[in-house]
Design an enzyme around this catalytic site. Structure first.
Site, PDB file in Angstrom:
ATOM      1  N   ASN A  48       0.843  -1.206   0.000  1.00 18.50           N
ATOM      2  CA  ASN A  48       0.000   0.000   0.000  1.00 18.50           C
ATOM      3  C   ASN A  48       0.872   1.248   0.000  1.00 18.50           C
ATOM      4  O   ASN A  48       1.973   1.263   0.561  1.00 18.50           O
ATOM      5  CB  ASN A  48      -1.038  -0.002   1.128  1.00 18.50           C
ATOM      6  CG  ASN A  48      -0.479  -0.245   2.514  1.00 18.50           C
ATOM      7  OD1 ASN A  48       0.557  -0.868   2.689  1.00 18.50           O
ATOM      8  ND2 ASN A  48      -1.163   0.259   3.517  1.00 18.50           N
ATOM      9  N   GLU A  61      -3.139  -4.653  -2.954  1.00 23.26           N
ATOM     10  CA  GLU A  61      -3.681  -5.562  -3.967  1.00 23.26           C
ATOM     11  C   GLU A  61      -3.741  -4.882  -5.334  1.00 23.26           C
ATOM     12  O   GLU A  61      -3.365  -5.456  -6.358  1.00 23.26           O
ATOM     13  CB  GLU A  61      -5.100  -6.009  -3.580  1.00 23.26           C
ATOM     14  CG  GLU A  61      -5.178  -6.766  -2.275  1.00 23.26           C
ATOM     15  CD  GLU A  61      -5.425  -5.847  -1.075  1.00 23.26           C
ATOM     16  OE1 GLU A  61      -4.878  -4.721  -1.047  1.00 23.26           O
ATOM     17  OE2 GLU A  61      -6.144  -6.261  -0.162  1.00 23.26           O
ATOM     18  N   CYS A  96     -10.324  -4.682   0.552  1.00 22.63           N
ATOM     19  CA  CYS A  96     -11.413  -3.695   0.538  1.00 22.63           C
ATOM     20  C   CYS A  96     -12.300  -3.922  -0.684  1.00 22.63           C
ATOM     21  O   CYS A  96     -11.944  -4.640  -1.621  1.00 22.63           O
ATOM     22  CB  CYS A  96     -10.853  -2.274   0.560  1.00 22.63           C
ATOM     23  SG  CYS A  96     -10.288  -1.682  -1.047  1.00 22.63           S
TER      24      CYS A  96
HETATM   25  N1  THU Z   1      -5.315  -1.352   2.623  1.00 20.95           N
HETATM   26  C1  THU Z   1      -4.797  -2.156   1.668  1.00 20.95           C
HETATM   27  O1  THU Z   1      -3.696  -1.953   1.167  1.00 20.95           O
HETATM   28  N2  THU Z   1      -5.545  -3.214   1.261  1.00 20.95           N
HETATM   29  C2  THU Z   1      -6.777  -3.507   1.746  1.00 20.95           C
HETATM   30  O2  THU Z   1      -7.471  -4.337   1.179  1.00 20.95           O
HETATM   31  C3  THU Z   1      -7.254  -2.842   2.970  1.00 20.95           C
HETATM   32  C4  THU Z   1      -6.623  -1.518   3.229  1.00 20.95           C
HETATM   33  C5  THU Z   1      -4.512  -0.210   3.070  1.00 20.95           C
HETATM   34  C6  THU Z   1      -5.059   1.132   2.652  1.00 20.95           C
HETATM   35  C7  THU Z   1      -4.435   2.031   3.688  1.00 20.95           C
HETATM   36  O3  THU Z   1      -3.118   2.381   3.251  1.00 20.95           O
HETATM   37  C8  THU Z   1      -4.309   1.159   4.927  1.00 20.95           C
HETATM   38  O4  THU Z   1      -4.427  -0.178   4.471  1.00 20.95           O
HETATM   39  C9  THU Z   1      -5.351   1.446   5.979  1.00 20.95           C
HETATM   40  O5  THU Z   1      -6.624   1.422   5.430  1.00 20.95           O
END
Ligand code: THU
Length: 142
Positions: A48, A61, A96
């Site tokens: 992320n 993802e 998400c």
């Molecule tokens: N995040 C992801 O990278 N993948 C997900 O499926 C859930 C959330 C990240 C986004 C943000 O940088 C952090 O997790 C907190 O929401």
């Protein structure tokens, strides 16, 4: 559901765990790592990437998917996902809704495998169909 060997599952989870170190997370401090397996057994990783303006941030993802798609890949078998506060994985990390929809664009819902992992020996295995039932996909526009 595609059959993925135990060896490959462990490799994917291991690659996802490595990506936790690359996450750019100055705001949430929640790191996520992903490793995406193509039809030809190539692995694309992602982390992320957050942003001071918040909404431009990208999930691990989608980072993995967009890296793969931009290299010409179009068919995928599985993705491993790990995540946790301060880069410590203590629970399963679920993708998400936006990431599920991106998967829906490029993956066969009944076949594509998600490995939601705590470590290489402890993971949940689910299909995209289970994660996104009755999803809207490319064929709905035909
Ligand atoms: N995040 C992801 O990278 N993948 C997900 O499926 C859930 C959330 C990240 C986004 C943000 O940088 C952090 O997790 C907190 O929401």
């Amino acid at each position: 559901m595609y059959i993925i060997t135990d060896e490959m599952k462990k490799q994917l989870i291991g690659e996802a765990i490595k990506m936790l170190a690359r996450s750019y997370i100055p705001y949430s401090h929640f790191a996520v790592g992903a490793a995406l397996l193509t039809k030809d057994d190539k692995i694309y990783t992602g982390c992320n990437i957050e942003n001071a303006a918040l909404t431009p941030g990208n999930c691990a993802e989608r980072t993995a998917f967009f890296k793969a798609i931009s290299e010409g890949e179009r068919e995928f078998k599985a993705i491993a996902i790990v995540g946790g506060k301060d880069r410590e994985v203590t629970d399963y990390c679920s993708p998400c809704g936006v990431c599920r929809q991106v998967m829906r664009e490029f993956c066969v819902p009944s076949e594509f495998v998600l490995l939601l992992a705590k470590n290489v020996d402890d993971y949940k295995e689910v299909t995209l169909e289970e994660m996104l039932p009755m999803g809207f996909g490319p064929e709905n526009l035909c």
